[in-house]
Structure formats: C-alpha cells, structure tokens
Design a protein around this motif. Structure first.
Motif: not given
Length: 164
Positions: A124-149
């Motif tokens: 019954d839990l989910l992951l969200k970004l600070g802006d409220g965007t809900v991560l879908q189970p199949s989302d790759h975490i790298g899709s939300f970050v950009a080098f060098p951060e």
C-alpha cells in the motif's frame, strides 16, 4: 543482418524509446544509438550501459546476448555508475547506492525491508519525488537524475484511496 527491438532508457529522461538494433550489436553500438535518440547525453566514452535491475554495467565490447542485448530488453545508458537514493519515511531516512537501471519497484522493496515494513503493508506504499510525482514500478531511477548530480531524494508514502 537480423534486427531486434530494445527499450532504451536514458539520463534525466522519463520516457524510454523503442529502438531497433542488430542482434549482433555491441554495447558500444547501443550507446551510440542512445546518443542519437537522446542528443545532449554527454561524451559517449563516459556513458555506461546497464541492463534493467542488474548491479554492474556491461563491458562496451560485449556483443549481442552476451552484452545483455536481446529482444524487448530494457537497458539504461547513463554517465552515473551509481545513484545515491535517499528515501524518507516517518521522519527517518535511509540511503542506498544503486545503478541507474534500478526500478522503482526494487527500490521500494529494499526500502520497505530497511524500514521493517511487512510485504503486506508495503503493497500500500509508493515512492514520490518532492514535487509529488509518483514513480511507477517500472521507472528506472536514472531517468530522474542527470550527471553530475547522481542523487535523488524520495518519499515513501501511503497510496491513499478515496472512499466514497
């Protein structure tokens, strides 16, 4: 030469692209294809190739299935070898270091375990970004970050169902 379709996920880009490559393509060939599909993705020499939810990047000289290149596979190309993922829940924060190809489903499962949350309750839990965007189970975490951060902060929250 026979071709196959694969899903390519990229740095700071939430939508994967379905691309066609030779079934004998090398990891380096796929990185070049990634660079074509995602133009501002840095120097190809700095980009690493990961198969979804695998811990280590694949060597660039690997070819075909040995390199993880097979029909409909999800791969991730990114300049970050690891992403620092901080997950906050009930005022506590845990941090884990994962490859950019790690799915939100896997991160949620690992976070629930570290927070001692049962599998039943974690459903019954989910992951969200600070802006409220809900991560879908199949989302790759790298899709939300950009080098060098190479880090991201997530919130583990209840999936509130409105009754009525």
């Amino acid at each position: 030469m026979k071709t196959i379709q694969i899903y390519v996920h990229g740095e700071n880009n939430r939508e994967p692209k379905l691309v066609e490559v030779s079934e004998e393509a090398s990891v380096k060939d796929v990185i070049n294809k990634y660079q074509h599909e995602f133009p501002n993705s840095g120097n190809p020499e700095d980009v690493e190739f990961f198969v979804e939810d695998e811990e280590e990047q694949r060597p660039k000289e690997e070819i075909g299935e040995k390199g993880g290149i097979k029909k409909k596979v999800h791969i991730h190309c990114h300049r970050c070898k690891k992403v620092s993922v901080s997950v906050e829940y009930n005022g506590q924060t845990i941090t884990q270091y994962v490859p950019p190809s790690t799915t939100a489903k896997k991160i949620l499962k690992q976070a629930a375990k570290k927070f001692n949350i049962s599998e039943v309750d974690a459903a019954d839990l989910l992951l969200k970004l600070g802006d409220g965007t809900v991560l879908q189970p199949s989302d790759h975490i790298g899709s939300f970050v950009a080098f060098p951060e190479c880090n991201i902060n997530l919130f583990l929250t209840a999936n509130k169902q409105i009754q009525g």
